[in-house]
Design an enzyme around this catalytic site. Structure first.
Site, mmCIF file in Angstrom:
data_model
loop_
_atom_site.group_PDB
_atom_site.id
_atom_site.type_symbol
_atom_site.label_atom_id
_atom_site.label_comp_id
_atom_site.label_asym_id
_atom_site.label_seq_id
_atom_site.Cartn_x
_atom_site.Cartn_y
_atom_site.Cartn_z
ATOM 1 N N VAL A 62 44.377 -53.844 71.762
ATOM 2 C CA VAL A 62 44.782 -54.917 70.861
ATOM 3 C C VAL A 62 43.877 -56.123 71.060
ATOM 4 O O VAL A 62 43.510 -56.448 72.194
ATOM 5 C CB VAL A 62 46.242 -55.352 71.171
ATOM 6 C CG1 VAL A 62 46.697 -56.472 70.264
ATOM 7 C CG2 VAL A 62 47.184 -54.167 71.090
ATOM 8 N N CYS A 63 43.545 -56.817 69.969
ATOM 9 C CA CYS A 63 42.853 -58.110 70.059
ATOM 10 C C CYS A 63 43.361 -58.991 68.916
ATOM 11 O O CYS A 63 44.431 -58.740 68.359
ATOM 12 C CB CYS A 63 41.337 -57.945 70.022
ATOM 13 S SG CYS A 63 40.669 -57.435 68.431
ATOM 14 N N ARG A 64 42.616 -59.988 68.546
ATOM 15 C CA ARG A 64 43.059 -60.906 67.496
ATOM 16 C C ARG A 64 43.042 -60.242 66.111
ATOM 17 O O ARG A 64 44.000 -60.325 65.370
ATOM 18 C CB ARG A 64 42.175 -62.162 67.494
ATOM 19 C CG ARG A 64 42.585 -63.190 66.470
ATOM 20 C CD ARG A 64 41.696 -64.442 66.576
ATOM 21 N NE ARG A 64 41.822 -65.243 65.381
ATOM 22 C CZ ARG A 64 41.105 -65.083 64.274
ATOM 23 N NH1 ARG A 64 40.189 -64.136 64.209
ATOM 24 N NH2 ARG A 64 41.302 -65.850 63.226
#
Length: 98
Positions: A62-64
């Site tokens: 997961v990231c932005r």
């Protein structure tokens, strides 16, 4: 590269499925909220900390917005890890945060 939507991740968590979530955002970004239970390993440190991960498990990254997690997924995949990139990242996450 395998991918999953934020809605599908939320559905799996709601169904009490055990997911191995790795948030590759920077610490200050994670401090603003992360998916409950996600482990924070910033992308810049992942290469040096991947030995902490188990190659027998599958990790959802997961990231932005999905870009950095995609790069993280490629790195881990090249090194023999089982990974899924969460497309759209936290920008598309509508579930709870901690």
């Amino acid at each position: 590269m395998k991918q999953i939507t934020p809605a599908d991740v939320e559905q799996k968590l709601s169904a009490k499925e055990e997911l191995q979530l790795i948030d590759v955002r920077e610490t200050d970004e994670v401090a603003q909220g992360k998916i409950p239970g996600a482990q924070n390993i910033p992308l810049g440190l992942l290469e040096f900390r991947m030995h902490e991960l188990d190659k027998k498990k599958e990790y959802t990254l997961v990231c932005r917005s999905g870009g950095r997690s995609g790069m993280a997924a490629e790195l881990l995949d090249r090194n023999g890890y089982h990974v899924i990139n969460m497309t759209g990242g936290m920008l598309k996450w509508n579930g709870p945060t901690e």
